[in-house]
Design a protein around this motif. Structure first.
Motif, mmCIF file in Angstrom:
data_model
loop_
_atom_site.group_PDB
_atom_site.id
_atom_site.type_symbol
_atom_site.label_atom_id
_atom_site.label_comp_id
_atom_site.label_asym_id
_atom_site.label_seq_id
_atom_site.Cartn_x
_atom_site.Cartn_y
_atom_site.Cartn_z
ATOM 1 N N ALA A 356 1.200 -1.293 0.005
ATOM 2 C CA ALA A 356 -0.206 -0.196 -0.368
ATOM 3 C C ALA A 356 0.521 0.790 0.165
ATOM 4 O O ALA A 356 0.628 2.444 -0.629
ATOM 5 C CB ALA A 356 -0.862 -0.134 0.957
ATOM 6 N N ARG A 357 2.072 0.812 1.003
ATOM 7 C CA ARG A 357 2.796 2.167 0.593
ATOM 8 C C ARG A 357 3.581 2.545 -0.737
ATOM 9 O O ARG A 357 3.985 3.315 -1.040
ATOM 10 C CB ARG A 357 3.878 2.052 1.935
ATOM 11 C CG ARG A 357 2.837 2.186 3.010
ATOM 12 C CD ARG A 357 4.489 2.480 4.328
ATOM 13 N NE ARG A 357 4.891 1.082 4.133
ATOM 14 C CZ ARG A 357 4.331 -0.431 5.402
ATOM 15 N NH1 ARG A 357 3.946 -0.060 5.983
ATOM 16 N NH2 ARG A 357 5.404 -1.111 5.257
ATOM 17 N N GLN A 358 3.630 1.708 -1.430
ATOM 18 C CA GLN A 358 4.365 1.586 -2.607
ATOM 19 C C GLN A 358 3.714 1.869 -3.710
ATOM 20 O O GLN A 358 4.026 2.266 -4.450
ATOM 21 C CB GLN A 358 5.268 0.543 -2.586
ATOM 22 C CG GLN A 358 5.977 -0.627 -1.752
ATOM 23 C CD GLN A 358 6.503 -0.893 -1.917
ATOM 24 O OE1 GLN A 358 5.972 -2.269 -3.471
ATOM 25 N NE2 GLN A 358 7.075 -2.254 -1.246
ATOM 26 N N ALA A 359 1.862 1.815 -3.549
ATOM 27 C CA ALA A 359 0.676 1.690 -4.561
ATOM 28 C C ALA A 359 0.770 3.856 -5.967
ATOM 29 O O ALA A 359 1.173 4.393 -5.474
ATOM 30 C CB ALA A 359 -0.652 1.728 -4.025
ATOM 31 N N PRO A 360 1.124 3.231 -6.663
ATOM 32 C CA PRO A 360 0.933 3.902 -7.768
ATOM 33 C C PRO A 360 0.200 5.310 -8.038
ATOM 34 O O PRO A 360 0.173 6.860 -8.509
ATOM 35 C CB PRO A 360 1.003 3.051 -8.885
ATOM 36 C CG PRO A 360 0.335 2.121 -8.894
ATOM 37 C CD PRO A 360 0.326 1.967 -7.540
ATOM 38 N N ASN A 361 -1.153 4.839 -6.911
ATOM 39 C CA ASN A 361 -1.924 5.512 -6.977
ATOM 40 C C ASN A 361 -3.082 5.321 -5.788
ATOM 41 O O ASN A 361 -2.892 4.522 -5.272
ATOM 42 C CB ASN A 361 -3.374 5.497 -8.371
ATOM 43 C CG ASN A 361 -3.843 3.407 -8.432
ATOM 44 O OD1 ASN A 361 -4.727 3.552 -7.433
ATOM 45 N ND2 ASN A 361 -3.424 3.887 -9.443
ATOM 46 N N LEU A 362 -3.930 6.129 -5.704
ATOM 47 C CA LEU A 362 -4.659 6.467 -4.201
ATOM 48 C C LEU A 362 -6.063 5.314 -4.285
ATOM 49 O O LEU A 362 -6.366 4.085 -3.364
ATOM 50 C CB LEU A 362 -5.845 7.633 -4.166
ATOM 51 C CG LEU A 362 -6.776 8.055 -3.537
ATOM 52 C CD1 LEU A 362 -5.735 7.814 -1.509
ATOM 53 C CD2 LEU A 362 -7.392 9.216 -3.028
ATOM 54 N N ALA A 363 -6.250 4.285 -5.374
ATOM 55 C CA ALA A 363 -7.524 3.811 -4.933
ATOM 56 C C ALA A 363 -6.303 2.367 -5.139
ATOM 57 O O ALA A 363 -7.191 1.708 -3.937
ATOM 58 C CB ALA A 363 -8.168 3.312 -6.827
ATOM 59 N N GLU A 364 -5.839 2.230 -5.741
ATOM 60 C CA GLU A 364 -4.843 0.478 -5.580
ATOM 61 C C GLU A 364 -4.515 0.672 -3.984
ATOM 62 O O GLU A 364 -4.345 -0.281 -3.492
ATOM 63 C CB GLU A 364 -3.681 0.717 -6.861
ATOM 64 C CG GLU A 364 -2.878 -0.821 -6.089
ATOM 65 C CD GLU A 364 -2.025 -0.724 -7.550
ATOM 66 O OE1 GLU A 364 -1.150 -1.585 -7.547
ATOM 67 O OE2 GLU A 364 -2.315 0.097 -8.462
ATOM 68 N N ARG A 365 -3.800 1.812 -3.244
ATOM 69 C CA ARG A 365 -3.078 2.223 -1.975
ATOM 70 C C ARG A 365 -4.456 1.974 -1.123
ATOM 71 O O ARG A 365 -4.205 0.728 0.306
ATOM 72 C CB ARG A 365 -3.225 3.325 -2.080
ATOM 73 C CG ARG A 365 -1.840 4.227 -0.281
ATOM 74 C CD ARG A 365 -1.918 5.332 -0.116
ATOM 75 N NE ARG A 365 -2.871 5.508 0.129
ATOM 76 C CZ ARG A 365 -3.273 6.844 0.566
ATOM 77 N NH1 ARG A 365 -2.318 8.054 0.272
ATOM 78 N NH2 ARG A 365 -4.187 7.490 0.590
ATOM 79 N N ASP A 366 -5.727 2.757 -1.085
ATOM 80 C CA ASP A 366 -6.891 1.664 -0.493
ATOM 81 C C ASP A 366 -7.185 0.882 -0.716
ATOM 82 O O ASP A 366 -7.445 -0.100 0.394
ATOM 83 C CB ASP A 366 -7.805 3.161 -0.703
ATOM 84 C CG ASP A 366 -7.561 4.287 -0.381
ATOM 85 O OD1 ASP A 366 -6.618 4.824 0.012
ATOM 86 O OD2 ASP A 366 -8.168 5.281 -1.062
ATOM 87 N N HIS A 367 -6.973 -0.051 -1.516
ATOM 88 C CA HIS A 367 -7.352 -1.934 -1.974
ATOM 89 C C HIS A 367 -6.387 -2.363 -1.273
ATOM 90 O O HIS A 367 -7.042 -2.933 -0.447
ATOM 91 C CB HIS A 367 -7.090 -1.587 -3.080
ATOM 92 C CG HIS A 367 -7.845 -3.161 -3.282
ATOM 93 N ND1 HIS A 367 -8.355 -4.175 -3.306
ATOM 94 C CD2 HIS A 367 -6.754 -4.061 -3.951
ATOM 95 C CE1 HIS A 367 -8.661 -5.370 -3.507
ATOM 96 N NE2 HIS A 367 -7.345 -5.385 -3.746
ATOM 97 N N LEU A 368 -5.321 -1.917 -1.295
ATOM 98 C CA LEU A 368 -4.080 -3.059 -0.355
ATOM 99 C C LEU A 368 -4.512 -2.937 0.661
ATOM 100 O O LEU A 368 -4.136 -3.870 1.808
ATOM 101 C CB LEU A 368 -2.819 -2.014 -0.757
ATOM 102 C CG LEU A 368 -2.480 -2.891 -2.407
ATOM 103 C CD1 LEU A 368 -1.186 -2.020 -3.260
ATOM 104 C CD2 LEU A 368 -2.432 -4.028 -2.058
ATOM 105 N N THR A 369 -4.568 -1.424 1.311
ATOM 106 C CA THR A 369 -5.240 -1.061 3.502
ATOM 107 C C THR A 369 -6.276 -1.972 3.491
ATOM 108 O O THR A 369 -5.614 -2.272 4.335
ATOM 109 C CB THR A 369 -5.132 0.284 3.374
ATOM 110 O OG1 THR A 369 -3.539 0.871 2.664
ATOM 111 C CG2 THR A 369 -5.412 1.017 4.859
#
Length: 379
Positions: A356-369
């Motif tokens: 999540a900390r490495q995610a390239p965009n907000l949507a992907e970061r939120d999903h992984l979180t």
């Protein structure tokens, strides 16, 4: 005002000016000026011959600019004076413009921007909005790209692979801004497929259609990402899937396999499965093996590790992942998924949080979180 008509005429008009002797960059500026004039004049007085009107106005704009500039005045000696009125030849220069805009000397981002401007007929403002950058930044990018290709001759052999790479980059830019770049890439690729008989062009069009068919199911109502396995397949566009598979089958029958055909074959297997459980992962691994042979791409090997994990079990997937560089984009997310499938939720949760900390965009970061939080809540 029919903006779709203007976009379709843009490459044709640009091609006419270049054939008459105009420099590519100057011709592109003149065409854009003519499009602005059309937006102003056509609603009140639509022309009977839109292409002829645009050619006439663009040519006048080019000559006016040539006369106003000393450097361009020397070029004016090499070009014809304004041709007499009459029908414009039906020659289609779209394919040459694709090759011109995708010149290998351009960076990928510049090539994409120039393709959207010169062939796609989009304004600088529209492209800037699609990229979420200031209009001035995009204008500079396009200007640099035009300067780079201004001395390239039209009779140089084109590189189909470069053109396809640019179109794929356009498609992968996604759906932000005023212009839907995914739909725009499909429109441009359809034009290219109509102009050139090449199985990889067909393969790319099939790949785009098959991916785009799942668009409606990729996000929930709150904007969160929905993984492929959890998507509502009733929302998939079956018409686009059928078209994509049909195009792919014809391309594969020519026995000239390329990477876009192989990628489309993977997408077709996903689209053909009635549920995630019925996905033919064994055959998908075989197609990834072909892709590795064709490209030797680390990203392909990463995707293959996921497929191996589905076909042969998570431990086999982790073994396939072990030999890859852990700095690859989404490597940590794949490792998290495979560790969860292997029954190691603690490691998976830690890796999801790291991904999540490495995610390239907000949507992907939120999903992984959310994935990390889900596993942590079970402990």
């Amino acid at each position: 005002m029919d903006e779709a008509l203007l976009r379709s005429l843009t490459p044709q008009v640009l091609g006419v000016l270049v054939r008459r002797g105009a420099d590519f960059a100057a011709a592109e500026d003149a065409v854009q000026d003519a499009l602005v004039e059309a937006l102003r004049a056509w609603p009140a007085d639509p022309p009977r011959d839109p292409k002829g009107w645009l050619v006439t106005v663009a040519w006048r704009k080019f000559l006016d600019a040539a006369r106003a500039d000393a450097a361009r005045r020397r070029r004016e000696d090499r070009v014809e004076e304004e041709p007499p009125p009459g029908p414009v030849p039906a020659t289609d220069d779209t394919l040459q413009l694709y090759f011109r805009c995708a010149h290998p000397s351009l960076t990928p981002s510049s090539a994409v921007a120039l393709t959207l401007r010169a062939v796609g007929g989009l304004t600088t403002r529209q492209i800037a909005q699609a990229y979420l950058v200031p209009e001035a930044t995009m204008a500079q990018r396009i200007s640099r790209a035009k300067r780079t290709v201004s001395g390239v001759r039209f009779d140089r052999p084109g590189d189909v692979a470069t053109v396809l790479r640019v179109l794929y980059l356009v498609f992968n830019e996604g759906y932000s801004g005023q212009v839907d770049l995914a739909a725009e890439a499909i429109r441009l690729t359809r034009q290219l497929a109509a102009a050139i008989d090449h199985p990889e062009v067909a393969g790319l069009l099939a790949l785009m259609l098959l991916h785009h068919a799942r668009r409606a199911s990729r996000t929930a109502s709150d904007g969160s990402l929905v993984p492929l396995a959890a998507q509502d397949r009733s929302r998939w566009d079956t018409t686009a899937i059928a078209e994509g598979i049909g195009i792919l089958q014809v391309a594969l029958s020519r026995d000239r396999l390329g990477e876009f055909q192989a990628q489309a074959a993977v997408a077709a297997l996903h689209a053909d499965a009635r549920s995630a459980e019925e996905t033919d992962w064994v055959q998908i691994v075989e197609w990834y093996d072909e892709l590795v042979r064709l490209t030797d791409s680390p990203v392909v090997r990463l995707n293959r590790a996921v497929a191996v994990g589905e076909a042969d079990g998570a431990r086999a997937g982790l073994a396939a992942l072990a030999g890859l560089d852990d700095t690859l984009p989404r490597h940590t997310a794949v490792a998290a998924y495979l560790h969860e499938r292997a029954g190691d939720p603690a490691t998976a949760a830690r890796l999801y949080a790291e991904a999540a900390r490495q995610a390239p965009n907000l949507a992907e970061r939120d999903h992984l979180t959310r994935q990390a939080a889900r596993l942590n809540a079970r402990r």
